[in-house]
Write an enzyme that holds these catalytic residues in place. Structure first.
Site, PDB file in Angstrom:
ATOM      1  N   GLU A 466      30.752  57.039  70.601  1.00 47.58           N
ATOM      2  CA  GLU A 466      31.305  56.348  69.439  1.00 47.58           C
ATOM      3  C   GLU A 466      30.207  55.486  68.791  1.00 47.58           C
ATOM      4  O   GLU A 466      29.556  55.913  67.873  1.00 47.58           O
ATOM      5  CB  GLU A 466      32.532  55.518  69.841  1.00 47.58           C
ATOM      6  CG  GLU A 466      33.561  55.516  68.755  1.00 47.58           C
ATOM      7  CD  GLU A 466      34.977  55.214  69.238  1.00 47.58           C
ATOM      8  OE1 GLU A 466      35.813  54.999  68.383  1.00 47.58           O
ATOM      9  OE2 GLU A 466      35.235  55.190  70.448  1.00 47.58           O
ATOM     10  N   GLU A 727      36.310  46.096  76.615  1.00 41.62           N
ATOM     11  CA  GLU A 727      37.140  46.497  75.480  1.00 41.62           C
ATOM     12  C   GLU A 727      38.604  46.137  75.726  1.00 41.62           C
ATOM     13  O   GLU A 727      39.344  45.814  74.808  1.00 41.62           O
ATOM     14  CB  GLU A 727      37.013  48.019  75.302  1.00 41.62           C
ATOM     15  CG  GLU A 727      37.925  48.620  74.250  1.00 41.62           C
ATOM     16  CD  GLU A 727      37.687  50.111  74.065  1.00 41.62           C
ATOM     17  OE1 GLU A 727      37.178  50.752  75.014  1.00 41.62           O
ATOM     18  OE2 GLU A 727      37.992  50.632  72.985  1.00 41.62           O
TER      19      GLU A 727
HETATM   20  C1  BGC Z   1      36.979  51.641  68.950  1.00 39.95           C
HETATM   21  C2  BGC Z   1      37.506  50.290  68.579  1.00 39.95           C
HETATM   22  C3  BGC Z   1      38.132  50.469  67.244  1.00 39.95           C
HETATM   23  C4  BGC Z   1      39.324  51.335  67.492  1.00 39.95           C
HETATM   24  C5  BGC Z   1      40.230  51.534  66.363  1.00 39.95           C
HETATM   25  C6  BGC Z   1      38.171  52.514  69.171  1.00 39.95           C
HETATM   26  O1  BGC Z   1      37.858  53.763  69.611  1.00 39.95           O
HETATM   27  O2  BGC Z   1      36.120  51.580  70.019  1.00 39.95           O
HETATM   28  O3  BGC Z   1      36.980  49.207  69.036  1.00 39.95           O
HETATM   29  O4  BGC Z   1      38.354  49.326  66.508  1.00 39.95           O
HETATM   30  O5  BGC Z   1      38.959  52.573  68.025  1.00 39.95           O
HETATM   31  O6  BGC Z   1      41.459  51.489  66.867  1.00 39.95           O
END
Ligand code: BGC
Length: 878
Positions: A466, A727
């Protein structure tokens, strides 16, 4: 205690009894467009900055004189002489001299007059270089042809001046005569390449020489997933002759030792395919193919005016284990972004692999499940050098704490690998420490979690497949970032990228640069107005508001077009990753309100009267609609009464004054009685609950939440081995979404400065021109210390206490003023001393302390009015 000490030193050097030379000292810290020695400035009227240095309290600037010249001595302001200009402005001073020329070096200096009309000596001379202003200045063509490109050229003499303007997508490395130019890595910064591509300007005068020279470029795929380069070297000889070396059809290209490179998957490097001497003159490139001229990519070339990504430091592994035959696992002791340097000796063709991970299984082997599809593997194939070989990758990076080494010839040692920390090299600009170890540990998570997610854009994470500019993550972490690092140039660039990706309806994507389509969740896209607002508040940047006013207005309008009866139902993520979910429509509507409110505020600041009225009125209508739809008069809560649902309207001032206390009481009860002093918030609520508790007089409760060690809390992360921010509140290690380095829950970091150290800028006099020092002396906290290196100079606040006294040391930069709150702490017969002389006694202000201009009883605290300087207050009572 380090900070306390440094404050003390400043105090004795410049305090009322200090013996330093009186009067104004030469201004320091000169910058252009936020950068020291800015290279490639492509702004027509760049802004200049300096810091006032003065030996006395109450110092301020009443006038300045700037001289700008094209000669290094700056004996006259032949490009701009501002004359003695009556003004207190020492930041964002717009250049208004002769029109700047493309590709030119400008030298400048400044002096100022203080409150008594005394002139300072001139500052040291500094410089900035302009970039290439127009397409016509670019003589070079985009080329492609393998991942190594080269060209030789002759110079009749050593040049007097030479500048290289260079870009290469996805990633490039420029080499001249065998040496890498500059210390940047992973250039250019990530932008929407069809809109804008960033180039860098280098002073390469010392790289070039009389006779044969070689220019060489290595290319990686980066975010572009293709390869193309452009280079122009403008050379000036001593006799005034000018020549230009450019990428064109005469360059040659070949595939070098990098077999493949990918941000997520890593790099494969076959050292047997190296082409020694290829970046030097005299290399036989007859077997190399001519490059092809490329259609220019659609994006305009813009100067990369922000700190580059660099290798900022090394990390020595803590330990090495051997959990299975042939595989050695290194623990770096810290989760970070970057790569490792490998030292190896062995037969040619030996394949050595480095795999990276954030986690280990119980048996000590790597757990890469949470990297999802990112392979995060670097492969090095030895050339067989009997002297040994050193390798580090160029065009990839990983987020990791552990490294598995396999295929190594022989037995590796601890120093076989060395961690290389890589991220945008923003200068740390602050420090926070306190008597409570857990807070210092959280500050450490925040510090590492923030900086290792700066990779020319603010990333959501640094390890899995990501690593993108998710906008909610960006704005939720940004105040913390701005308080800990010098972020002004970085966010200036990022705001432009947001605008670049805005569509005709005013919508922006969830991710910038857009790697996903569709309009953003309101809580994500509101990064646009929010980052602009934070740039104004933290750095005093008014031009940002001017430049983005239409953009943020269009964003607010895009939300209006989605609204029904004043609220917004459109939502994708809402209060993301919470313990207790909050209705998305409430979160979206809150950000709709806030976006409109920011447009109104920006219009007020910019003097756009009509827009200010329109959007102020609209904001009020939204607040009323929000209240009507989500407020429950019986329970005096909002929607489903989660902490986030109650926090947002309190934070934004949507809750009518008369109801604030009652709603707040419910929020407090939920935290204390129903959740046993734990958060249930996701990333959104978590950021705002701390300021809400503090504003409403319960900083002590905020402190208990911050220092909590059981799930969910930052302490829980730490007790489970976190060295960066997770996270999720949960401790997960499986294949689902659970990065162990996500900056968004680092929003708490801002609260350490604003509440515990108590350093706040006044939004009406932004950029710390006016400061409120209001430390929260809570619970068992014995001392706290914060220091922020603002554009105007250092602001610091350090306090410590005994049962019947409080010591508070404060530094206010020259030119700024402050309101200093000294908490009474329920002490009776309070006396406040400054340098052993009373400033408050028998319930009244005592005049006479230099720099202090007044004091009043604020109820829970004594509020002093102060000018610039360093102060040490001691408040003593019974
Ligand atoms: C990311 C987040 C992002 C989110 C959106 C994730 O995969 O890592 O931090 O804001 O998707 O819902």
């Amino acid at each position: 205690m380090h900070k306390l000490l440094s404050v003390l030193t400043v105090f004795t050097a410049f305090g009322p009894l200090g013996a330093a030379a009186p009067g104004p000292l030469p201004p320091s810290g000169l910058r252009c467009e936020y950068l020291v020695h800015a290279m490639g400035v492509d702004v027509a009227s760049p802004r200049l900055f300096w810091r006032l240095e003065h030996s006395e309290r109450g110092a301020r600037q009443t006038a300045y004189q700037v001289l700008v010249s094209t000669t290094p001595s700056v004996s006259a302001g032949d490009q701009w002489d501002s004359g003695k200009l009556a003004s207190s402005q020492s930041t964002h001073v717009a250049y208004v001299g002769k029109p700047l020329e493309s590709g030119t070096t400008y030298y400048w200096k400044v002096r100022y007059w203080d409150q008594d009309g005394s002139a300072s000596p001139y500052s040291a001379v500094t410089r900035f270089d302009t970039g290439l202003f127009s397409d016509g200045d670019w003589k070079a063509r985009w080329i492609r042809g393998g991942n190594q490109l080269r060209k030789e050229f002759q110079l009749a003499a050593n040049p007097r001046r030479a500048r290289a303007y260079v870009s290469g997508i996805g990633y490039y490395e420029l080499r001249l005569n065998g040496n890498k130019v500059g210390r940047h890595v992973l250039d250019p910064g990530f932008t929407a390449f069809d809109k804008r591509i960033l180039y860098v300007t280098y002073d390469v005068t010392d790289h070039l020489r009389q006779g044969a020279n070689a220019a060489a470029i290595m290319l990686g795929e980066g975010w572009y997933r293709g390869r193309a380069a452009i280079l122009q070297i403008d050379v000036e000889m001593a006799d005034g002759k000018k020549l230009v070396i450019t990428t064109d059809g005469s360059w040659k290209g070949a595939q070098g030792p990098i077999l493949s490179d990918s941000i997520y998957n890593g790099e494969e490097y076959d050292a047997r395919k190296e082409t020694p001497g290829w970046d030097l003159p005299g290399y036989d490139d007859r077997a190399w193919a001519p490059v092809s001229l490329d259609d220019p990519p659609k994006g305009v070339l813009s100067a990369q005016l922000m700190p580059p990504i660099r290798v900022v430091g090394d990390i020595v592994p803590l330990r090495m284990t051997n959990p299975r035959p042939g595989a050695y696992v290194y623990d770096m002791g810290q989760n970070f972004s970057g790569w490792v340097r490998l030292r190896v000796k062995g037969p040619a063709g030996t394949v050595v692999r480095l795999r990276h991970a954030e986690l280990l299984y119980e048996d000590g082997t790597l757990n890469v499940e949470n990297l999802r599809r990112a392979r995060a593997t670097d492969t090095y194939i030895l050339r067989g050098d009997p002297e040994g070989e050193v390798y580090e990758p160029r065009f990839t990076y990983h987020g990791f704490r552990y490294v598995e080494l396999s295929g190594f010839p022989g037995a590796p040692k601890l120093d076989t690998i060395l961690g290389r920390v890589v991220h945008t090299d923003v200068a740390p600009s602050a420090g926070f420490a306190s008597s409570k170890p857990i807070l210092n540990q959280i500050q450490r998570l925040v510090f590492w979690g923030t900086k290792t997610n700066l990779h020319s854009i603010p990333t959501d994470c640094d390890q899995r497949d990501e690593r993108m500019g998710w906008l909610a993550d960006a704005h939720l972490a940004s105040e913390t970032a701005m308080l800990n690092f010098d972020m002004a140039a970085f966010y200036t660039n990022f705001l432009r990228s947001i605008r670049d990706s805005q569509d005709a309806t005013g919508a922006v994507p969830d991710v910038v640069p857009a790697t996903r389509r569709g309009p953003a969740d309101p809580a994500w896209g509101s990064a646009y107005p929010l980052l602009a607002l934070y740039m104004y508040e933290q750095y005093g940047d008014r031009r940002i508001l001017e430049q983005h006013f239409e953009g943020i207005r269009a964003w607010a309008e895009s939300l209006r077009s989605k609204s029904e009866n004043g609220t917004v139902n459109f939502v994708k993520y809402g209060d993301w990753v919470p313990i207790e979910p909050t209705p998305g429509s409430l979160v979206s509507s809150a950000y709709y309100y806030w976006s409109v409110d920011i447009v109104a505020r920006a219009a007020e600041i910019l003097g756009k009267k009509a827009e200010a009225e329109t959007y102020r009125k609209l904001a009020e209508e939204i607040a009323a609609a929000f209240q009507k739809r989500f407020y429950n008069p019986e329970s005096r809560t909002y929607a489903n009464a989660t902490q986030t649902a109650m926090t947002l309207p309190l934070y934004l001032g949507i809750t009518p004054e008369a109801l604030r206390r009652q709603v707040f009481a419910n929020l407090r009860d939920d935290i204390v009685y129903y959740k046993n002093t734990h958060l249930t918030t996701g990333i959104v609520g978590t950021k705002y609950i701390f300021p809400v508790l503090t504003q409403l007089g319960r900083a002590d409760l905020a402190y208990e939440l911050a220092t909590q060690t059981t799930y969910p809390s930052w302490g829980y992360m730490i007790e489970n081995g976190a060295t960066t921010l997770w996270e999720l509140w949960q401790n997960k290690t499986g294949p689902s979404m659970n990065s162990h380095n996500h900056p968004m829950l680092g929003s708490i970091g801002a609260w350490f400065y604003t509440a515990l150290a108590g350093i706040n800028t006044d939004p009406k006099s932004p950029g710390y021109a006016r400061i409120r020092i209001e430390p929260q002396v809570v619970r068992d906290l014995q001392w706290a210390s914060g220091s922020i290196d603002t554009l105007r100079g250092t602001v610091s606040s350090s306090w410590s206490r005994t049962p019947n006294s409080l010591r508070l040391e404060v530094t206010i930069p020259a030119g700024s003023t402050a309101e200093i709150h000294i908490p009474k702490l329920n002490l009776a017969d309070l006396t406040i001393l400054e340098g052993n002389r009373p400033v408050w006694q028998n319930g009244a202000y005592v005049a006479g302390i230099p720099g202090v201009t007044g004091a009043r009883d604020g109820g829970g605290d004594i509020v002093l009015e102060a000018l610039s300087g360093s102060y040490a207050f001691e408040s003593i009572g019974r």
